[in-house]
Scaffold this active site. Structure first.
Site, PDB file in Angstrom:
ATOM      1  N   CYS A  92      55.042   3.362  45.438  1.00 45.68           N
ATOM      2  CA  CYS A  92      54.521   4.127  44.438  1.00 45.68           C
ATOM      3  C   CYS A  92      54.843   5.300  44.106  1.00 45.68           C
ATOM      4  O   CYS A  92      56.145   5.605  43.995  1.00 45.68           O
ATOM      5  CB  CYS A  92      52.927   4.207  45.235  1.00 45.68           C
ATOM      6  SG  CYS A  92      52.771   5.120  46.600  1.00 45.68           S
ATOM      7  N   ARG A 136      48.986   4.520  48.136  1.00 48.42           N
ATOM      8  CA  ARG A 136      48.972   3.027  47.817  1.00 48.42           C
ATOM      9  C   ARG A 136      50.316   2.409  48.666  1.00 48.42           C
ATOM     10  O   ARG A 136      50.147   0.969  49.204  1.00 48.42           O
ATOM     11  CB  ARG A 136      49.368   2.796  46.384  1.00 48.42           C
ATOM     12  CG  ARG A 136      48.143   3.029  45.606  1.00 48.42           C
ATOM     13  CD  ARG A 136      48.329   2.968  44.001  1.00 48.42           C
ATOM     14  NE  ARG A 136      49.161   4.040  43.631  1.00 48.42           N
ATOM     15  CZ  ARG A 136      49.831   4.421  42.743  1.00 48.42           C
ATOM     16  NH1 ARG A 136      49.675   3.572  41.478  1.00 48.42           N
ATOM     17  NH2 ARG A 136      50.705   5.692  42.266  1.00 48.42           N
ATOM     18  N   ASP A 168      45.963   3.880  41.071  1.00 48.11           N
ATOM     19  CA  ASP A 168      46.098   5.013  41.837  1.00 48.11           C
ATOM     20  C   ASP A 168      44.753   5.664  42.273  1.00 48.11           C
ATOM     21  O   ASP A 168      43.993   6.258  41.582  1.00 48.11           O
ATOM     22  CB  ASP A 168      46.911   6.068  40.831  1.00 48.11           C
ATOM     23  CG  ASP A 168      47.206   7.322  41.621  1.00 48.11           C
ATOM     24  OD1 ASP A 168      46.876   7.460  42.845  1.00 48.11           O
ATOM     25  OD2 ASP A 168      47.886   8.076  41.198  1.00 48.11           O
TER      26      ASP A 168
END
Ligand code: 4NP
Length: 165
Positions: free
Chosen positions: A19, A25, A134
């Protein structure tokens, strides 16, 4: 993907989740994938990294640690790192959490890369092209959505790798 180089194919699978910051994440994708791999008895190396260097050396965001803990995984000892060129040779699968990071990976990919590059939710039927959103600038509930998304992706990818081996 590239053909296995030897008969011990199961031992050679290695997955890197990527990420932006490697604190929300991708550590959660790593944790979810570890759960799925264990469930399937899959022998696979798993790590995560960020395309950015903003949080290198830091543990995952507290909200990410909390959702992982609620789902049975302790990620408090994970430490953020940035993607390296070597990652494209060391891992068999490099998996981006969103399209922006997939594009960043494509630009950094060295000519002798051997890793298969993909988007996590491309592995989930009916969700091709979707990003894992996100959650960093949102509230804690966003991390439950992240966990659900990375679990769906990890489950599908682990199943695919198990079938290939
Ligand atoms: P991640 O989330 O890419 O899922 O780890 C983020 C973490 C930090 C920032 C952005 C996204 N940041 O801007 O610092």
């Amino acid at each position: 993907m590239a053909a296995p180089r030897n008969g011990d194919a199961a031992a050679s699978a290695a997955v890197l989740f990527v990420c932006l910051g490697n604190i929300c994440r991708s550590p959660l994708a790593e944790a979810a994938f570890r759960l799925e791999a264990a469930r399937l008895g899959l022998d696979v190396d798993v790590e995560s990294a960020g395309t950015g260097d903003y949080h290198v050396g830091e543990p995952p965001d507290r909200r990410a640690q909390a959702v992982a803990r609620r789902n049975g995984v302790d990620i408090s000892t994970y430490a953020a790192r940035q993607v390296t060129e070597e990652d494209f040779r060391r891992f068999t699968h490099v998996v981006a959490l969103d399209l922006q990071n997939l594009e960043a990976l494509r630009l950094r990919r060295p000519g002798d890369a051997t890793a298969e590059l993909s988007l996590l939710l491309d592995h989930v039927e009916g969700r091709a092209g979707e990003a894992v959103a996100d959650p960093y600038f949102g509230d804690a509930s966003g991390f439950d959505t992240t966990w659900a998304d990375v679990t769906a992706g990890a489950r599908a990818l682990a199943r695919r790798i198990a079938e290939e081996r």
